[in-house]
Design a protein around this motif. Structure first.
Motif, PDB file in Angstrom:
ATOM      1  N   ARG A   1       0.824  -1.209   0.000  1.00  0.00           N
ATOM      2  CA  ARG A   1       0.000   0.000   0.000  1.00  0.00           C
ATOM      3  C   ARG A   1       0.862   1.265   0.000  1.00  0.00           C
ATOM      4  O   ARG A   1       0.482   2.287  -0.580  1.00  0.00           O
ATOM      5  N   ALA A   2       2.034   1.157   0.632  1.00  0.00           N
ATOM      6  CA  ALA A   2       2.937   2.316   0.677  1.00  0.00           C
ATOM      7  C   ALA A   2       3.718   2.488  -0.619  1.00  0.00           C
ATOM      8  O   ALA A   2       4.403   3.505  -0.802  1.00  0.00           O
ATOM      9  N   GLY A   3       3.616   1.507  -1.525  1.00  0.00           N
ATOM     10  CA  GLY A   3       4.339   1.592  -2.782  1.00  0.00           C
ATOM     11  C   GLY A   3       5.751   1.057  -2.715  1.00  0.00           C
ATOM     12  O   GLY A   3       6.529   1.219  -3.661  1.00  0.00           O
ATOM     13  N   ASP A   4       6.124   0.409  -1.612  1.00  0.00           N
ATOM     14  CA  ASP A   4       7.468  -0.138  -1.478  1.00  0.00           C
ATOM     15  C   ASP A   4       7.620  -1.470  -2.213  1.00  0.00           C
ATOM     16  O   ASP A   4       8.741  -1.916  -2.482  1.00  0.00           O
ATOM     17  N   LEU A   5       6.492  -2.144  -2.500  1.00  0.00           N
ATOM     18  CA  LEU A   5       6.494  -3.398  -3.237  1.00  0.00           C
ATOM     19  C   LEU A   5       5.516  -3.283  -4.402  1.00  0.00           C
ATOM     20  O   LEU A   5       4.543  -2.521  -4.338  1.00  0.00           O
ATOM     21  N   ASP A   6       5.770  -4.054  -5.450  1.00  0.00           N
ATOM     22  CA  ASP A   6       4.883  -4.052  -6.613  1.00  0.00           C
ATOM     23  C   ASP A   6       3.840  -5.167  -6.535  1.00  0.00           C
ATOM     24  O   ASP A   6       2.732  -5.017  -7.046  1.00  0.00           O
TER      25      ASP A   6
ATOM     26  N   TYR B   1      -0.341  -0.605 -11.627  1.00  0.00           N
ATOM     27  CA  TYR B   1       0.457  -0.494 -12.851  1.00  0.00           C
ATOM     28  C   TYR B   1       1.050  -1.844 -13.278  1.00  0.00           C
ATOM     29  O   TYR B   1       1.697  -1.941 -14.319  1.00  0.00           O
ATOM     30  N   VAL B   2       0.865  -2.876 -12.465  1.00  0.00           N
ATOM     31  CA  VAL B   2       1.326  -4.211 -12.830  1.00  0.00           C
ATOM     32  C   VAL B   2       0.297  -4.827 -13.778  1.00  0.00           C
ATOM     33  O   VAL B   2      -0.847  -5.059 -13.403  1.00  0.00           O
ATOM     34  N   LYS B   3       0.703  -5.115 -15.002  1.00  0.00           N
ATOM     35  CA  LYS B   3      -0.202  -5.619 -16.028  1.00  0.00           C
ATOM     36  C   LYS B   3       0.264  -6.996 -16.510  1.00  0.00           C
ATOM     37  O   LYS B   3       1.448  -7.314 -16.468  1.00  0.00           O
ATOM     38  N   GLY B   4      -0.685  -7.775 -16.997  1.00  0.00           N
ATOM     39  CA  GLY B   4      -0.355  -9.051 -17.625  1.00  0.00           C
ATOM     40  C   GLY B   4      -0.240 -10.225 -16.685  1.00  0.00           C
ATOM     41  O   GLY B   4       0.101 -11.333 -17.109  1.00  0.00           O
ATOM     42  N   HIS B   5      -0.534 -10.033 -15.391  1.00  0.00           N
ATOM     43  CA  HIS B   5      -0.424 -11.133 -14.438  1.00  0.00           C
ATOM     44  C   HIS B   5      -1.497 -12.183 -14.710  1.00  0.00           C
ATOM     45  O   HIS B   5      -2.664 -11.865 -14.917  1.00  0.00           O
ATOM     46  N   GLU B   6      -1.086 -13.439 -14.705  1.00  0.00           N
ATOM     47  CA  GLU B   6      -2.022 -14.553 -14.869  1.00  0.00           C
ATOM     48  C   GLU B   6      -1.742 -15.587 -13.788  1.00  0.00           C
ATOM     49  O   GLU B   6      -0.600 -15.819 -13.409  1.00  0.00           O
ATOM     50  N   PHE B   7      -2.815 -16.241 -13.347  1.00  0.00           N
ATOM     51  CA  PHE B   7      -2.649 -17.291 -12.349  1.00  0.00           C
ATOM     52  C   PHE B   7      -2.197 -18.573 -13.030  1.00  0.00           C
ATOM     53  O   PHE B   7      -2.762 -18.985 -14.036  1.00  0.00           O
TER      54      PHE B   7
ATOM     55  N   PHE C   1       5.047  -3.322 -16.722  1.00  0.00           N
ATOM     56  CA  PHE C   1       4.664  -2.180 -15.899  1.00  0.00           C
ATOM     57  C   PHE C   1       4.125  -1.065 -16.791  1.00  0.00           C
ATOM     58  O   PHE C   1       4.773  -0.654 -17.750  1.00  0.00           O
ATOM     59  N   ASP C   2       2.958  -0.587 -16.438  1.00  0.00           N
ATOM     60  CA  ASP C   2       2.354   0.518 -17.166  1.00  0.00           C
ATOM     61  C   ASP C   2       2.648   1.825 -16.404  1.00  0.00           C
ATOM     62  O   ASP C   2       1.772   2.404 -15.772  1.00  0.00           O
ATOM     63  N   LYS C   3       3.905   2.223 -16.456  1.00  0.00           N
ATOM     64  CA  LYS C   3       4.282   3.461 -15.773  1.00  0.00           C
ATOM     65  C   LYS C   3       5.602   3.962 -16.330  1.00  0.00           C
ATOM     66  O   LYS C   3       6.321   3.236 -17.015  1.00  0.00           O
TER      67      LYS C   3
END
Length: 301
Positions: free
Chosen positions: A22-27, A275-281, A299-301
């Protein structure tokens, strides 16, 4: 791959992982707190995406069959009649899970064996305890290891249910290494344990129930020549149609003898920044398994 590199950071506490995301320290994080995930699904948090995949893995109870009181089949069956699996899911997993029926496969799996599950029956449980010589119940102890919150929450939920039939269960928490050593040696009474997804009936049963695995992976110390024969036949039979009747008998024996009481599959949430895109299970819903995860992430950033 679309990423130049991945840096993995080990953070044991799920609340700390969630806070860092939530703090943005991890993606991206695996297994955020289930309560937080449920709340985030209802009330989205800006910048954060919470995901709930299909339930995987397994939660079950090990009984030590080598010493009292769980050397008595009626005691093990009494526990099975007293445990409310759905209540366990609600209490330990915030409702994120599904009940399993005497096996580690859900009824939509092609490896599922249809059997009639026990229904909650406290009167029957008390009757079985009395027949086993424990009309007033007994005291016992869950052996667990630190760092896995859901198992400890599950112990408390099951412990509360067992009190209704006179079984008073406390919890002993040790570090991971001595836990596994004690379980292998049979130095415990009962343990509620989570395990990874099983991908084949041989993978599900042989390792944990064959007598040749005693002192290794057969922590219940279950010794049945008949089950050994079935497990050996199952792992050397090729066609699935021929394996079904073999594992039908295995599941029925496990239901009756109860070296393991299968309880539930839990949903293991994941969460990431928006901003993390393309993740699939993948096949196990974790990012590292074949067919999913970080392979197509960008990453979309």
């Amino acid at each position: 791959p679309y990423l130049d590199s991945i840096f993995a950071k080990k953070i044991v506490d799920p609340t700390v992982r969630w806070t860092a995301l939530r703090a943005g320290d991890l993606d991206y994080i695996a297994d955020p707190p289930k309560k937080a995930s449920v709340e985030a699904m209802k009330n989205p948090i800006p910048g954060v995406v919470a995901l709930l995949p299909q339930p995987v893995g397994n939660t079950w109870i090990w009984f030590n069959m080598s010493k009292p009181p769980f050397d008595n089949k009626k005691v093990r069956q009494a526990v099975a009649y007293a445990v409310d699996k759905q209540e366990l899911i609600n209490a330990a997993f915030w409702g994120l899970g599904e009940v399993v029926n005497n096996q580690p496969f859900l009824n939509r799996s092609r490896m599922y064996i249809p059997v009639k599950d026990r229904e909650l029956d406290l009167a029957k449980a008390k009757q079985l305890l009395a027949e086993a010589g424990y009309p007033n119940g007994f005291k016992t102890e869950f052996l667990e290891y630190s760092g896995y919150t859901s198992d400890l929450d599950g112990c408390q939920a099951v412990g509360g249910q067992l009190q209704k039939i006179g079984i008073e269960a406390t919890i002993k928490v040790v570090d991971r290494a001595p836990y596994f050593e004690s379980m292998r040696k049979g130095d415990y009474h009962i343990s509620l344990r989570g395990d990874s997804e099983r991908l084949d009936p041989d993978d599900a049963y042989y390792l944990y129930l064959h007598s040749g695995e005693i002192d290794k992976n057969n922590w219940s110390r279950y010794n049945s020549p008949e089950l050994d024969r079935l497990l050996e036949k199952g792992r050397t039979t090729w066609n699935w149609e021929d394996r079904v009747p073999i594992y039908q008998k295995v599941v029925e024996m496990v239901k009756e003898d109860l070296p393991i009481l299968y309880l539930a599959k839990a949903v293991i949430p994941v969460a990431h920044r928006d901003y993390v895109k393309g993740h699939e299970f993948g096949s196990g819903t974790w990012f590292g398994y074949y067919g999913g995860g970080m392979k197509k992430v960008w990453f979309d950033k």
